[in-house]
Design an enzyme around this catalytic site. Structure first.
Site, mmCIF file in Angstrom:
data_model
loop_
_atom_site.group_PDB
_atom_site.id
_atom_site.type_symbol
_atom_site.label_atom_id
_atom_site.label_comp_id
_atom_site.label_asym_id
_atom_site.label_seq_id
_atom_site.Cartn_x
_atom_site.Cartn_y
_atom_site.Cartn_z
ATOM 1 N N LYS A 11 36.782 36.794 47.436
ATOM 2 C CA LYS A 11 37.289 37.911 48.245
ATOM 3 C C LYS A 11 36.245 38.363 49.293
ATOM 4 C CE LYS A 11 40.423 39.659 44.637
ATOM 5 N NZ LYS A 11 40.846 40.879 43.877
ATOM 6 N N TYR A 51 50.359 39.674 47.286
ATOM 7 C CA TYR A 51 50.252 40.749 46.291
ATOM 8 C C TYR A 51 51.557 41.548 46.164
ATOM 9 C CZ TYR A 51 45.246 40.174 45.357
ATOM 10 O OH TYR A 51 44.012 39.701 44.929
ATOM 11 N N PHE A 59 47.418 51.554 44.684
ATOM 12 C CA PHE A 59 46.302 50.911 45.382
ATOM 13 C C PHE A 59 46.751 49.793 46.321
ATOM 14 C CE2 PHE A 59 46.679 48.893 41.147
ATOM 15 C CZ PHE A 59 46.867 47.569 41.507
ATOM 16 N N ARG A 87 40.291 32.799 34.175
ATOM 17 C CA ARG A 87 40.348 34.244 33.889
ATOM 18 C C ARG A 87 39.125 34.654 33.054
ATOM 19 N NH1 ARG A 87 44.017 37.351 36.817
ATOM 20 N NH2 ARG A 87 43.399 38.919 35.284
ATOM 21 N N THR A 93 39.275 42.796 35.282
ATOM 22 C CA THR A 93 39.538 43.317 36.630
ATOM 23 C C THR A 93 38.495 44.354 37.044
ATOM 24 O OG1 THR A 93 41.893 43.016 36.178
ATOM 25 C CG2 THR A 93 41.316 44.376 38.080
ATOM 26 N N ARG A 104 32.723 38.694 37.751
ATOM 27 C CA ARG A 104 32.899 40.109 38.126
ATOM 28 C C ARG A 104 31.761 40.972 37.591
ATOM 29 N NH1 ARG A 104 39.480 40.086 37.495
ATOM 30 N NH2 ARG A 104 39.981 39.839 39.718
ATOM 31 N N ASN A 114 36.399 43.308 43.779
ATOM 32 C CA ASN A 114 35.941 42.644 42.563
ATOM 33 C C ASN A 114 35.727 41.131 42.718
ATOM 34 O OD1 ASN A 114 38.588 41.929 42.650
ATOM 35 N ND2 ASN A 114 39.174 42.883 40.700
ATOM 36 N N HIS A 117 39.808 36.419 42.849
ATOM 37 C CA HIS A 117 41.171 36.406 42.297
ATOM 38 C C HIS A 117 41.348 35.120 41.509
ATOM 39 C CE1 HIS A 117 45.572 36.311 42.030
ATOM 40 N NE2 HIS A 117 45.443 35.026 42.325
ATOM 41 N N GLU A 128 51.140 30.256 44.114
ATOM 42 C CA GLU A 128 50.011 30.687 44.943
ATOM 43 C C GLU A 128 49.351 29.505 45.655
ATOM 44 O OE1 GLU A 128 49.066 34.565 42.096
ATOM 45 O OE2 GLU A 128 47.591 32.950 42.200
HETATM 46 P P1 ADP Z 1 43.483 40.806 38.484
HETATM 47 O O1 ADP Z 1 42.916 40.481 39.851
HETATM 48 O O2 ADP Z 1 42.398 40.896 37.435
HETATM 49 O O3 ADP Z 1 44.606 39.892 38.071
HETATM 50 P P2 ADP Z 1 45.508 42.837 39.013
HETATM 51 O O4 ADP Z 1 46.464 41.710 39.215
HETATM 52 O O5 ADP Z 1 45.889 43.916 38.053
HETATM 53 O O6 ADP Z 1 44.059 42.293 38.569
HETATM 54 O O7 ADP Z 1 45.214 43.548 40.407
HETATM 55 C C1 ADP Z 1 45.104 42.774 41.581
HETATM 56 C C2 ADP Z 1 43.915 43.297 42.378
HETATM 57 O O8 ADP Z 1 44.194 44.623 42.816
HETATM 58 C C3 ADP Z 1 42.594 43.438 41.595
HETATM 59 O O9 ADP Z 1 41.882 42.234 41.472
HETATM 60 C C4 ADP Z 1 41.857 44.448 42.453
HETATM 61 O O10 ADP Z 1 41.293 43.854 43.624
HETATM 62 C C5 ADP Z 1 42.996 45.389 42.865
HETATM 63 N N1 ADP Z 1 43.127 46.519 41.940
HETATM 64 C C6 ADP Z 1 43.617 46.496 40.679
HETATM 65 N N2 ADP Z 1 43.597 47.711 40.107
HETATM 66 C C7 ADP Z 1 43.055 48.546 41.035
HETATM 67 C C8 ADP Z 1 42.763 49.953 41.072
HETATM 68 N N3 ADP Z 1 43.004 50.737 40.018
HETATM 69 N N4 ADP Z 1 42.206 50.449 42.205
HETATM 70 C C9 ADP Z 1 41.962 49.669 43.286
HETATM 71 N N5 ADP Z 1 42.232 48.338 43.319
HETATM 72 C C10 ADP Z 1 42.757 47.782 42.223
HETATM 73 MG MG MG Z 2 46.505 39.654 38.861
#
Ligand code: ADP
Ligand code: MG
Length: 140
Positions: A11, A51, A59, A87, A93, A104, A114, A117, A128
């Protein structure tokens, strides 16, 4: 367990800090192979589509703004059990909850910024990968 592919994004917070190589080293040390990779700037519409599952979340706007804020490196990773394995290599996350040694934990700035992805299922990995790569760009 058969050889599987997953989709990864390094990212903008990570490309900004010149961490592509450091993250790729963690990926390769885990045994996953980088079988496709390119550095791009995502179009806003691409990030919104990518997304879309999160579009009702509070968010979502912040997430899309972040993902188009600088270069990203999109990748296809290959290996046994690649989806779940990556993962694990990424970590939780929220970096505050991520295990020691994960990408992370080591590199993420926050729950939003973070660093990486990774697909959450083989089905989503296929969707994807197809969004960013054509078949002849993936060389296993
Ligand atoms: P992951 O990337 O671990 O699969 P999610 O699919 O839940 O996590 O969320 C997608 C992305 O959205 C996260 O990697 C992060 O960049 C962002 N994100 C998730 N939760 C939050 C939050 N509470 N506040 C801000 N950004 C968030
Ligand atoms: Mg995700």
């Amino acid at each position: 367990m058969a050889i599987q592919r997953t989709f990864s994004i390094i990212k903008p917070d990570a490309t900004e800090r010149n961490l592509t190589g450091a993250i790729n080293a963690v990926i390769e040390e885990s045994g996953l192979r980088i079988v496709a990779q390119k550095r791009i700037i995502m179009a806003r519409r691409e990030a919104e589509a990518f997304y879309a599952v999160h579009k009702e979340r509070p968010f979502f706007g912040e997430l899309v703004d972040f993902m188009v804020s600088g270069p990203v490196v999109v990748q296809v990773l290959e290996g046994e059990n690649a989806v779940l394995r990556y993962r694990d290599v990424m970590g939780a996350t929220n970096p505050a909850n991520a295990a020691e040694g994960t990408i992370r934990k080591r590199f993420a700035r926050s729950i939003g910024e973070n660093s990486v992805h990774g697909s959450d299922s083989p089905e989503n990995a296929a969707i994807e990968i197809a969004q960013f790569f054509s078949g002849n760009e993936i060389v296993g």
